[in-house]
Motif scaffolding. Structure first.
Motif, PDB file in Angstrom:
ATOM      1  N   LEU A 100       0.835  -1.198   0.000  1.00 32.30           N
ATOM      2  CA  LEU A 100       0.000   0.000   0.000  1.00 32.30           C
ATOM      3  C   LEU A 100       0.870   1.248   0.000  1.00 32.30           C
ATOM      4  CD1 LEU A 100      -2.720   1.402   0.113  1.00 32.30           C
ATOM      5  CD2 LEU A 100      -2.698   1.117   2.617  1.00 32.30           C
ATOM      6  N   ALA A 101       1.934   1.229   0.792  1.00 35.22           N
ATOM      7  CA  ALA A 101       2.842   2.379   0.838  1.00 35.22           C
ATOM      8  C   ALA A 101       3.491   2.599  -0.521  1.00 35.22           C
ATOM      9  CB  ALA A 101       3.912   2.163   1.905  1.00 35.22           C
ATOM     10  N   ALA A 102       3.877   1.525  -1.179  1.00 37.42           N
ATOM     11  CA  ALA A 102       4.485   1.631  -2.502  1.00 37.42           C
ATOM     12  C   ALA A 102       3.483   2.168  -3.520  1.00 37.42           C
ATOM     13  CB  ALA A 102       5.021   0.274  -2.947  1.00 37.42           C
ATOM     14  N   ALA A 103       2.231   1.696  -3.426  1.00 35.03           N
ATOM     15  CA  ALA A 103       1.189   2.148  -4.353  1.00 35.03           C
ATOM     16  C   ALA A 103       0.888   3.632  -4.162  1.00 35.03           C
ATOM     17  CB  ALA A 103      -0.076   1.321  -4.161  1.00 35.03           C
ATOM     18  N   LEU A 104       0.833   4.074  -2.908  1.00 35.33           N
ATOM     19  CA  LEU A 104       0.582   5.485  -2.628  1.00 35.33           C
ATOM     20  C   LEU A 104       1.747   6.352  -3.109  1.00 35.33           C
ATOM     21  CD1 LEU A 104      -1.029   5.295   0.944  1.00 35.33           C
ATOM     22  CD2 LEU A 104      -2.157   5.846  -1.224  1.00 35.33           C
ATOM     23  N   THR A 105       2.951   5.826  -2.990  1.00 38.24           N
ATOM     24  CA  THR A 105       4.121   6.543  -3.487  1.00 38.24           C
ATOM     25  C   THR A 105       4.035   6.714  -4.999  1.00 38.24           C
ATOM     26  OG1 THR A 105       5.549   5.719  -1.708  1.00 38.24           O
ATOM     27  CG2 THR A 105       6.636   6.476  -3.717  1.00 38.24           C
ATOM     28  N   LEU A 106       3.713   5.640  -5.684  1.00 42.51           N
ATOM     29  CA  LEU A 106       3.585   5.677  -7.142  1.00 42.51           C
ATOM     30  C   LEU A 106       2.500   6.670  -7.560  1.00 42.51           C
ATOM     31  CD1 LEU A 106       4.460   4.345  -9.859  1.00 42.51           C
ATOM     32  CD2 LEU A 106       2.562   2.740  -9.526  1.00 42.51           C
ATOM     33  N   PHE A 107       1.355   6.591  -6.890  1.00 45.37           N
ATOM     34  CA  PHE A 107       0.246   7.483  -7.226  1.00 45.37           C
ATOM     35  C   PHE A 107       0.611   8.944  -6.951  1.00 45.37           C
ATOM     36  CE2 PHE A 107      -3.501   9.901  -5.909  1.00 45.37           C
ATOM     37  CZ  PHE A 107      -4.288   9.784  -7.044  1.00 45.37           C
TER      38      PHE A 107
END
Length: 209
Positions: free
Chosen positions: A51-58
């Motif tokens: 989730l942290a990686a996805a939020l970073t990407l977004f």
């Protein structure tokens, strides 16, 4: 005056490093301290927090998109022209790789570049993103996928914009991406580049200080 203010504001927007911000929110180690030491989504993923990686990407993609869309909005009102929009696109990208808020130590710019491309032309953005997805599916190596997508991005731009300031801007972004991936290119040529999902150099694998 506004043609100077807009790129400056875009640079500040780009300086918001979501890898570092998200890691702090999730109580994770600073992404500049482990793995590739690159504050980006791929390195955040090494913590195991998807989730942290996805939020970073977004977040990193969104800031590139927002900066360019705002420039397009004000350009349509005040008639600043294509060069003002192009300068904002470059400024937000430079803010990401040299963020003033984080000692000028930034990421490599893949997600931010994608956000910029989507704002300049959605078809170009989705075409480049599709290229990245296909390359990732085939080779499972984030840096290689980014390099392939960056290499083809100017061709998408040339097809859509012809020989224009936007094609030139996309070419500069691609060259900067290649420059930021120098170490990855060396590792790829040496067969040492880590693939997506590899757990090497996670913060938990590092010895205590």
């Amino acid at each position: 005056m506004t043609t100077i203010v807009l790129p400056f504001l875009a640079y500040l927007i780009g300086s918001l490093s979501f890898a570092i911000i998200t890691s702090k929110l999730f109580g994770l180690p600073d992404p500049r301290s482990f793995g590739s030491k690159n504050p980006g989504a791929t390195n955040v993923l090494r913590t195991g927090k998807k989730l942290a990686a996805a939020l970073t990407l977004f977040g990193d993609a969104a800031k590139g998109w927002v900066a360019v869309v705002l420039a397009q909005h004000f350009s349509s009102i005040y008639g600043y022209g294509d060069y003002a929009i192009a300068s904002v696109a470059l400024a937000v990208f430079i803010g990401h790789i040299y963020p003033v808020f984080f000692s000028f130590y930034g990421g490599k710019g893949v997600a931010t570049a994608l956000g910029i491309l989507l704002a300049l032309n959605p078809w170009m953005g989705f075409g480049v993103f599709g290229t990245w997805l296909l390359a990732t599916y085939m080779w499972r190596t984030s840096s290689l996928s980014a390099l392939i997508a960056a290499g083809l991005a100017p061709l998408f731009a040339l097809t859509l914009f012809g020989f224009s300031v936007y094609t030139g801007t996309v070419l500069i972004l691609s060259l900067l991406l290649f420059w930021r991936h120098q170490s990855n290119i060396k590792n790829l040529l040496a067969g040492k580049e880590s693939g997506i999902g590899k757990c090497a150099d996670r913060p938990g694998d590092m010895p205590p200080e």
